[in-house]
Write a protein that holds these residues in place. Sequence first.
Motif, mmCIF file in Angstrom:
data_model
loop_
_atom_site.group_PDB
_atom_site.id
_atom_site.type_symbol
_atom_site.label_atom_id
_atom_site.label_comp_id
_atom_site.label_asym_id
_atom_site.label_seq_id
_atom_site.Cartn_x
_atom_site.Cartn_y
_atom_site.Cartn_z
ATOM 1 N N UNK A 105 89.174 22.918 -15.993
ATOM 2 C CA UNK A 105 89.535 24.029 -16.861
ATOM 3 C C UNK A 105 90.636 23.578 -17.812
ATOM 4 N N UNK A 106 90.858 24.358 -18.838
ATOM 5 C CA UNK A 106 91.942 24.089 -19.776
ATOM 6 C C UNK A 106 92.774 25.358 -19.918
ATOM 7 N N UNK A 107 93.619 25.401 -20.912
ATOM 8 C CA UNK A 107 94.383 26.605 -21.215
ATOM 9 C C UNK A 107 93.586 27.501 -22.161
ATOM 10 N N UNK A 108 93.785 28.797 -22.021
ATOM 11 C CA UNK A 108 93.177 29.719 -22.980
ATOM 12 C C UNK A 108 93.762 29.521 -24.373
ATOM 13 N N UNK A 109 94.878 28.786 -24.467
ATOM 14 C CA UNK A 109 95.469 28.447 -25.759
ATOM 15 C C UNK A 109 94.924 27.133 -26.322
ATOM 16 N N UNK A 110 94.008 26.471 -25.615
ATOM 17 C CA UNK A 110 93.440 25.230 -26.131
ATOM 18 C C UNK A 110 92.682 25.537 -27.426
ATOM 19 N N UNK A 111 92.801 24.702 -28.453
ATOM 20 C CA UNK A 111 92.120 24.984 -29.724
ATOM 21 C C UNK A 111 90.614 25.191 -29.587
ATOM 22 N N UNK A 112 89.971 24.481 -28.677
ATOM 23 C CA UNK A 112 88.530 24.642 -28.530
ATOM 24 C C UNK A 112 88.175 25.991 -27.918
ATOM 25 N N UNK A 130 81.926 28.761 -20.197
ATOM 26 C CA UNK A 130 80.936 29.600 -19.527
ATOM 27 C C UNK A 130 81.138 31.047 -19.978
ATOM 28 N N UNK A 131 80.460 31.413 -21.052
ATOM 29 C CA UNK A 131 80.441 32.795 -21.515
ATOM 30 C C UNK A 131 79.118 33.419 -21.121
ATOM 31 N N UNK A 132 79.141 34.667 -20.744
ATOM 32 C CA UNK A 132 77.913 35.354 -20.339
ATOM 33 C C UNK A 132 78.079 36.855 -20.537
ATOM 34 N N UNK A 133 76.948 37.560 -20.771
ATOM 35 C CA UNK A 133 77.028 39.019 -20.822
ATOM 36 C C UNK A 133 77.266 39.592 -19.430
ATOM 37 N N UNK A 134 77.858 40.754 -19.373
ATOM 38 C CA UNK A 134 78.122 41.385 -18.091
ATOM 39 C C UNK A 134 76.902 42.082 -17.522
ATOM 40 N N UNK A 160 84.450 41.329 -27.640
ATOM 41 C CA UNK A 160 83.068 41.514 -28.085
ATOM 42 C C UNK A 160 82.109 41.829 -26.939
ATOM 43 N N UNK A 161 82.629 41.961 -25.722
ATOM 44 C CA UNK A 161 81.815 42.389 -24.595
ATOM 45 C C UNK A 161 81.395 41.282 -23.651
ATOM 46 N N UNK A 162 81.427 40.013 -24.070
ATOM 47 C CA UNK A 162 81.066 38.922 -23.169
ATOM 48 C C UNK A 162 82.209 38.649 -22.188
ATOM 49 N N UNK A 163 81.858 37.911 -21.155
ATOM 50 C CA UNK A 163 82.821 37.513 -20.133
ATOM 51 C C UNK A 163 82.907 35.990 -20.116
ATOM 52 N N UNK A 164 84.079 35.460 -19.739
ATOM 53 C CA UNK A 164 84.191 34.011 -19.547
ATOM 54 C C UNK A 164 84.667 33.722 -18.124
ATOM 55 N N UNK A 165 84.236 32.563 -17.621
ATOM 56 C CA UNK A 165 84.500 32.152 -16.240
ATOM 57 C C UNK A 165 85.819 31.414 -16.140
ATOM 58 N N UNK A 166 86.578 31.747 -15.113
ATOM 59 C CA UNK A 166 87.808 31.012 -14.796
ATOM 60 C C UNK A 166 87.959 31.025 -13.273
ATOM 61 N N UNK A 170 93.103 33.823 -15.429
ATOM 62 C CA UNK A 170 92.418 34.111 -16.687
ATOM 63 C C UNK A 170 92.846 33.191 -17.825
ATOM 64 N N UNK A 171 94.063 32.643 -17.733
ATOM 65 C CA UNK A 171 94.545 31.714 -18.767
ATOM 66 C C UNK A 171 93.964 30.310 -18.606
ATOM 67 N N UNK A 172 93.003 30.129 -17.677
ATOM 68 C CA UNK A 172 92.442 28.808 -17.382
ATOM 69 C C UNK A 172 90.905 28.847 -17.427
ATOM 70 N N UNK A 173 90.315 28.963 -18.608
ATOM 71 C CA UNK A 173 88.854 28.996 -18.707
ATOM 72 C C UNK A 173 88.217 27.678 -18.274
ATOM 73 N N UNK A 174 87.108 27.772 -17.570
ATOM 74 C CA UNK A 174 86.413 26.576 -17.087
ATOM 75 C C UNK A 174 85.578 25.941 -18.197
ATOM 76 N N UNK A 175 85.667 24.622 -18.273
ATOM 77 C CA UNK A 175 84.792 23.869 -19.174
ATOM 78 C C UNK A 175 83.354 23.934 -18.667
ATOM 79 N N UNK A 176 82.410 23.860 -19.586
ATOM 80 C CA UNK A 176 80.995 23.740 -19.237
ATOM 81 C C UNK A 176 80.632 22.257 -19.251
ATOM 82 N N UNK A 177 80.506 21.679 -18.086
ATOM 83 C CA UNK A 177 80.220 20.250 -17.997
ATOM 84 C C UNK A 177 78.752 19.921 -18.237
ATOM 85 N N UNK A 178 77.910 20.921 -18.399
ATOM 86 C CA UNK A 178 76.515 20.664 -18.770
ATOM 87 C C UNK A 178 76.361 20.542 -20.279
#
Length: 530
Positions: A105-112, A130-134, A160-166, A170-178
């Motif tokens: 994971x990285x920081x939610x403040x990471x530029x990417x 990892x963003x996904x609809x609820x 915008x309604x999507x969710x992200x995985x951590x 919450x300040x540590x979103x997971x990278x998508x390694x795929x």
Amino acid sequence: MDGDAEWWRDAAVLQIYPRSFADADGDGVGDLDGVTARLPYLAALGVDAVWLTPFQRSPQADHGYDVSDYCDVDPLFGDLGALDRLLGLAHDLGLRVIVDLVPNHCSSAHPLFAAALAAGPGSSERARFHFAPGRGPDGAEPPNNWPSVFGGPAWTRVPDGEWYLHLFAPEQPDWNWRDPRTPAFFDAILRFWFGRGCDGVRIDVAHGLFKAPGLPDLSPADLAAATPGRLRAVPPACDQEEVHALYRRWRELADSYHPGRALIGEVNLDPDRAARYTRPDELHQAFAFGFLAAPWDAAAWRDVGEELLAARVPGGGAVTWVVENHDVVRTPTRYAPGGAARARAALLAVLGLPGGAYLYQGQELGLPEVDVPEAARQDPAWARSRHSRDGCRVPIPWRRDPAGTHGFSPDSGAPPWLPVPEGWGAFSVEAAEAAEAAEADPAPTLHLCRAAVALRRRLHAESVLGADDDVAWEVDDDGRLTARRGRFAVVVAMGDQAVPLPDGDVLLASAPLDAGRLPADSAAWVRARM
């Protein structure tokens, strides 16, 4: 740095938590120049290497494990010049330096991640995470039932309604390694640190990078076991087969340097699964976490030790023993009652087992856990799960001063970032060295640690001990645990009485012997005579 190409196989390594080790600039937070100033102390301790927990740029939501720039130093700790000074002196003193890499994971403040939020659903920018609809009406429920290691759900909803995985905060979103961009991104990060002279990386959550395709729900049994702090209990979120190809790729990269660089994994899995990460062409080491959870009980330690050693992969990494780190209660408190003596014994025991040994700063001083006042706690896990790791992260006492920072910061500096308790100076390096000079009996833990590390190194140099030794474990009715490595034995008295020692020469003991017997809650190294 010249030397043994496989130094890591039997290395004694001290983990440094930079914000709590030594503060050079007086702001109350430890820094890289503070570590550099104390490197002669570490060299005198005799360890082979130091591991620095994250010092890269970060908003510090999880004290550095939320990285916003993987190839720079956070100003809180200094700059790249400070790191270069640290590396230069460490290598001059014969110390290797391992840095933390946080690839799950990285920081939610990471530029990417900021770009992903701005780009919106379906974008290539969001595919890096990892963003996904609820689920449920209006997508108001998380996409699956995964819990965060820190407590609560592992998902956060964006406007915008999507969710992200951590998997953590919450300040540590997971990278998508795929996403194929992620491995290439981290290849460049590894090259940056290896090229700068770092001798290895410790890989945070090394088993957690790839998630199961489709991010399926946890089974009821796994969900029931997924208590805060236990990533190992959520198999769809970790330990996916694809991660092994990644580590084979990283091994080739690490081995391309001269001397080669070491890859050390935080693999919090059962031993048979964790050992797969240390096959000959993957990671060099993975931490053996079994003793972190084991009670002070001879049978429990035997079972853990047998399981860890039995899981070794032929030709792969040696076992890496640990009883303390920055995430768990310190051993003098964890092993109570009798915790201080038991902590000394545990220290001697892990240094006497085959393979690597990782110690945590302050373990060599016998530091206990601190009950940090609730108002002063900073661990992000505290707010979500009421579980705090701050008690093992209180700054190191260097001097005996009855007040102030005990040498952690300059006398004119700010208060330490976590408050030090009354009487903390009694555990200081200065106090230990004074007791050592006075030939106190029993010797201070610092003296025991120095003696054990030095003797361990000599016995390896003389080929009395080897990193891949087999161990015969014995448990007696009196609570005595014996781990035999040929003519060498580690004996731990884990019952409530003194126990006899095997025939031979007592090389070192954590407490004075009682008429030739090993007192309860103590350990000894014994070498059989020819």
